[in-house]
Structure formats: structure tokens, C-alpha cells
Design a protein around this motif. Structure first.
Motif, PDB file in Angstrom:
ATOM      1  N   LEU A  99       0.824  -1.210   0.000  1.00 30.49           N
ATOM      2  CA  LEU A  99       0.000   0.000   0.000  1.00 30.49           C
ATOM      3  C   LEU A  99       0.857   1.259   0.000  1.00 30.49           C
ATOM      4  CD1 LEU A  99      -2.862  -1.001   2.468  1.00 30.49           C
ATOM      5  CD2 LEU A  99      -2.993  -0.779  -0.022  1.00 30.49           C
ATOM      6  N   GLY A 100       1.983   1.225   0.724  1.00 30.72           N
ATOM      7  CA  GLY A 100       2.885   2.373   0.729  1.00 30.72           C
ATOM      8  C   GLY A 100       3.548   2.585  -0.620  1.00 30.72           C
ATOM      9  N   GLN A 101       3.835   1.488  -1.323  1.00 27.95           N
ATOM     10  CA  GLN A 101       4.522   1.603  -2.607  1.00 27.95           C
ATOM     11  C   GLN A 101       3.616   2.098  -3.727  1.00 27.95           C
ATOM     12  OE1 GLN A 101       5.990  -2.411  -2.960  1.00 27.95           O
ATOM     13  NE2 GLN A 101       7.993  -1.859  -2.166  1.00 27.95           N
ATOM     14  N   VAL A 102       2.335   1.762  -3.692  1.00 29.05           N
ATOM     15  CA  VAL A 102       1.450   2.141  -4.791  1.00 29.05           C
ATOM     16  C   VAL A 102       0.427   3.203  -4.385  1.00 29.05           C
ATOM     17  CG1 VAL A 102       1.701  -0.044  -6.018  1.00 29.05           C
ATOM     18  CG2 VAL A 102      -0.126   0.222  -4.352  1.00 29.05           C
ATOM     19  N   ALA A 103       0.697   3.904  -3.316  1.00 32.91           N
ATOM     20  CA  ALA A 103      -0.242   4.924  -2.817  1.00 32.91           C
ATOM     21  C   ALA A 103      -0.607   5.912  -3.914  1.00 32.91           C
ATOM     22  CB  ALA A 103       0.377   5.664  -1.636  1.00 32.91           C
ATOM     23  N   GLY A 104      -1.903   6.108  -4.104  1.00 32.29           N
ATOM     24  CA  GLY A 104      -2.391   7.067  -5.076  1.00 32.29           C
ATOM     25  C   GLY A 104      -2.394   6.579  -6.508  1.00 32.29           C
ATOM     26  N   ARG A 105      -2.049   5.320  -6.717  1.00 33.17           N
ATOM     27  CA  ARG A 105      -2.003   4.777  -8.080  1.00 33.17           C
ATOM     28  C   ARG A 105      -2.758   3.455  -8.130  1.00 33.17           C
ATOM     29  NH1 ARG A 105       3.088   3.116  -9.654  1.00 33.17           N
ATOM     30  NH2 ARG A 105       3.718   2.848  -7.522  1.00 33.17           N
ATOM     31  N   LYS A 106      -3.156   3.091  -9.315  1.00 30.79           N
ATOM     32  CA  LYS A 106      -3.763   1.782  -9.558  1.00 30.79           C
ATOM     33  C   LYS A 106      -4.883   1.464  -8.580  1.00 30.79           C
ATOM     34  CE  LYS A 106       0.467  -0.157 -11.476  1.00 30.79           C
ATOM     35  NZ  LYS A 106       1.459  -1.195 -11.333  1.00 30.79           N
ATOM     36  N   ASN A 107      -5.800   2.377  -8.391  1.00 30.45           N
ATOM     37  CA  ASN A 107      -6.971   2.181  -7.544  1.00 30.45           C
ATOM     38  C   ASN A 107      -6.654   2.152  -6.043  1.00 30.45           C
ATOM     39  OD1 ASN A 107      -9.783   1.888  -7.436  1.00 30.45           O
ATOM     40  ND2 ASN A 107      -9.604  -0.304  -7.099  1.00 30.45           N
ATOM     41  N   HIS A 108      -5.458   2.520  -5.638  1.00 28.25           N
ATOM     42  CA  HIS A 108      -5.061   2.532  -4.234  1.00 28.25           C
ATOM     43  C   HIS A 108      -5.077   3.976  -3.724  1.00 28.25           C
ATOM     44  CE1 HIS A 108      -3.447  -1.230  -5.746  1.00 28.25           C
ATOM     45  NE2 HIS A 108      -3.394  -1.664  -4.506  1.00 28.25           N
ATOM     46  N   GLU A 110      -4.340   7.370  -1.463  1.00 26.03           N
ATOM     47  CA  GLU A 110      -3.193   7.947  -0.751  1.00 26.03           C
ATOM     48  C   GLU A 110      -3.326   7.622   0.735  1.00 26.03           C
ATOM     49  OE1 GLU A 110      -0.502   9.653  -1.682  1.00 26.03           O
ATOM     50  OE2 GLU A 110      -1.000   9.793  -3.803  1.00 26.03           O
ATOM     51  N   GLY A 111      -2.248   7.289   1.380  1.00 32.04           N
ATOM     52  CA  GLY A 111      -2.230   7.098   2.826  1.00 32.04           C
ATOM     53  C   GLY A 111      -2.970   5.879   3.337  1.00 32.04           C
ATOM     54  N   ALA A 112      -3.312   4.935   2.462  1.00 35.74           N
ATOM     55  CA  ALA A 112      -4.070   3.756   2.906  1.00 35.74           C
ATOM     56  C   ALA A 112      -3.318   2.978   3.980  1.00 35.74           C
ATOM     57  CB  ALA A 112      -4.385   2.847   1.725  1.00 35.74           C
ATOM     58  N   ALA A 113      -2.005   2.921   3.887  1.00 38.17           N
ATOM     59  CA  ALA A 113      -1.223   2.180   4.879  1.00 38.17           C
ATOM     60  C   ALA A 113      -1.338   2.816   6.258  1.00 38.17           C
ATOM     61  CB  ALA A 113       0.240   2.109   4.453  1.00 38.17           C
ATOM     62  N   ASP A 114      -1.642   4.101   6.313  1.00 34.61           N
ATOM     63  CA  ASP A 114      -1.743   4.792   7.596  1.00 34.61           C
ATOM     64  C   ASP A 114      -3.073   4.566   8.305  1.00 34.61           C
ATOM     65  OD1 ASP A 114       0.781   5.869   7.164  1.00 34.61           O
ATOM     66  OD2 ASP A 114      -0.035   7.652   6.179  1.00 34.61           O
ATOM     67  N   TYR A 115      -4.137   4.332   7.569  1.00 31.16           N
ATOM     68  CA  TYR A 115      -5.427   4.210   8.232  1.00 31.16           C
ATOM     69  C   TYR A 115      -6.021   2.806   8.238  1.00 31.16           C
ATOM     70  CZ  TYR A 115      -7.566   4.928   3.591  1.00 31.16           C
ATOM     71  OH  TYR A 115      -7.923   4.840   2.282  1.00 31.16           O
ATOM     72  N   HIS A 116      -5.317   1.854   7.661  1.00 31.65           N
ATOM     73  CA  HIS A 116      -5.801   0.473   7.712  1.00 31.65           C
ATOM     74  C   HIS A 116      -5.313  -0.228   8.965  1.00 31.65           C
ATOM     75  CE1 HIS A 116      -7.985  -0.441   4.092  1.00 31.65           C
ATOM     76  NE2 HIS A 116      -7.152   0.343   3.423  1.00 31.65           N
ATOM     77  N   ARG A 117      -6.140  -1.133   9.443  1.00 33.55           N
ATOM     78  CA  ARG A 117      -5.741  -2.036  10.521  1.00 33.55           C
ATOM     79  C   ARG A 117      -5.412  -3.369   9.876  1.00 33.55           C
ATOM     80  NH1 ARG A 117     -11.146  -1.508  13.226  1.00 33.55           N
ATOM     81  NH2 ARG A 117     -10.965  -3.699  12.749  1.00 33.55           N
ATOM     82  N   PRO A 118      -4.533  -4.147  10.490  1.00 31.93           N
ATOM     83  CA  PRO A 118      -4.179  -5.448   9.902  1.00 31.93           C
ATOM     84  C   PRO A 118      -5.394  -6.344   9.643  1.00 31.93           C
ATOM     85  CG  PRO A 118      -2.641  -4.898  11.630  1.00 31.93           C
ATOM     86  CD  PRO A 118      -3.728  -3.851  11.667  1.00 31.93           C
ATOM     87  N   GLU A 119      -6.450  -6.207  10.426  1.00 33.77           N
ATOM     88  CA  GLU A 119      -7.642  -7.042  10.245  1.00 33.77           C
ATOM     89  C   GLU A 119      -8.368  -6.721   8.941  1.00 33.77           C
ATOM     90  OE1 GLU A 119      -7.482  -4.920  13.246  1.00 33.77           O
ATOM     91  OE2 GLU A 119      -6.096  -6.489  13.896  1.00 33.77           O
ATOM     92  N   ASP A 120      -8.024  -5.602   8.306  1.00 34.44           N
ATOM     93  CA  ASP A 120      -8.679  -5.215   7.056  1.00 34.44           C
ATOM     94  C   ASP A 120      -8.225  -6.070   5.877  1.00 34.44           C
ATOM     95  OD1 ASP A 120      -9.934  -3.211   8.465  1.00 34.44           O
ATOM     96  OD2 ASP A 120      -8.583  -1.627   7.778  1.00 34.44           O
TER      97      ASP A 120
END
Length: 186
Positions: A99-108, A110-120
Motif C-alpha cells: 500500500l505504501g509503494q502504490v499509494a495514489g495509483r492503480k486504484n489505491h 493515498e495514505g491507505a497504509a496509515d489508516y488500515h488495521r491489519p484485520e482489514d
């Protein structure tokens, strides 16, 4: 391996894709380079200028890199699903790195790695060719008490993962937009 020993290898380098920048950067650090740079075509610091793509960057060289790894790491050895692209990764940490590598691209987002929990990230079963064959059922999540009915976010990601594992990507995309974003379905 002791703390003094490290893993060494040559990693590929690429030219910065921003016009006017002549920097040669490790391929794995190009996104960070562009985001940390300001001016000279890089735009605002912290952002990737419109029209800049990190896909298909040409290798221009290599650079020796040494990494020190801890003797013991708390890593998970199960396949987990990215809820945005339907690709499986090893463990929760693998999905967060992706998520950090493709943030803002390819349907991912921005910042998804910051607000996701591992259970997601639903656990998935993959075959010998890394194709997703099933989503492993999760334990039920208790909802809040009271009259309002809610769906836990982890359950939504699990549902999206199940749709992706069944090659129902359009339905997964609609579910993602409706249940996780603005509630509008076309």
C-alpha cells in the motif's frame, strides 16, 4: 547473523521521471525521492506531480546496498489480500508495504497504509501459482450494543476479498465505493 552482519546486494537504480531532474535513485526509493523533493519540476513537497508515473522505469545502473536484519522478526506467514487490487501478499506487513509503494495509483488511495488495521486484509488461500482460490473465514466480529446496526470495516474488506477471489472485480469495486467511500453506486 549478528547485529554487525548485514545482507549485501546490488539494487537497480533509475533516473527520476521528473523533467529537469537528473538524479539517479534506487528504484525502491523513487516515490520517496519525488515526494521529498520540491521545485525543479517536482511540484509541492509531499506530492507527486500530475502526469508522473513510476511504472516501467528504465534501469540505468545499480548500487550496492547493505541491510541489517534483526535476528528474530515477528512476521506472519499467511497470504493476505490487498482490498484494492486483489493481489495476495505474505502477511499483514506485506500488504502494508504494498500500500505504501502504490499509494495514489492503480486504484489505491493515498495514505491507505496509515489508516488500515491489519484485520482489514482478509486471509486467503493461494494455489502453487499464487492464484487466490478462497478467502479464509474470519472469526465473527461483535457489533456495538444498541439499536443501530453497523457493519465492521473488517467484514466489508473480507466481503470485497471474497468477491475478488471469485473474479467478480466489478462487483468488488461497486461494494468498495458504496460501503467504504461515499455510498454512491452507479
Amino acid at each position: 547473523m549478528t547485529d554487525d552482519e548485514g545482507h549485501r546486494n546490488d539494487e537497480r537504480t533509475v533516473n527520476c521521471p521528473v523533467d529537469g531532474c537528473e538524479d539517479e535513485v534506487l528504484a525502491r526509493g523513487i516515490n520517496l525521492h519525488v515526494r521529498r523533493s520540491a521545485g525543479n519540476g517536482h511540484g509541492e513537497q509531499g506530492e507527486v506531480p500530475a502526469g508522473i508515473s513510476f511504472d516501467d522505469l528504465e534501469t540505468v545502473g545499480s548500487e550496492p546496498v547493505e541491510m541489517n536484519y534483526p535476528e528474530e522478526r515477528d512476521t506472519e506467514r499467511v497470504a493476505r489480500l490487498c482490498p484494492y487490487c486483489g493481489t495476495s501478499f505474505v502477511g499483514k506487513q506485506g500488504v502494508l508495504i504494498h500500500l505504501g509503494q502504490v499509494a495514489g495509483r492503480k486504484n489505491h488511495p493515498e495514505g491507505a497504509a496509515d489508516y488500515h488495521r491489519p484485520e482489514d486484509f482478509p486471509r486467503v488461500r493461494v494455489d502453487e501459482e499464487e492464484n487466490i482460490t478462497a478467502v479464509i473465514e474470519q472469526e465473527p466480529v461483535a457489533g456495538p450494543s444498541g439499536s443501530e446496526v453497523t457493519i465492521p470495516v473488517a467484514r466489508v474488506y473480507h466481503y470485497i476479498g471474497k468477491l475478488l477471489s471469485q473474479n467478480r472485480s466489478e462487483e468488488a469495486q461497486r461494494a468498495r465505493r458504496y460501503l467504504l467511500q461515499n455510498g454512491e453506486v452507479e
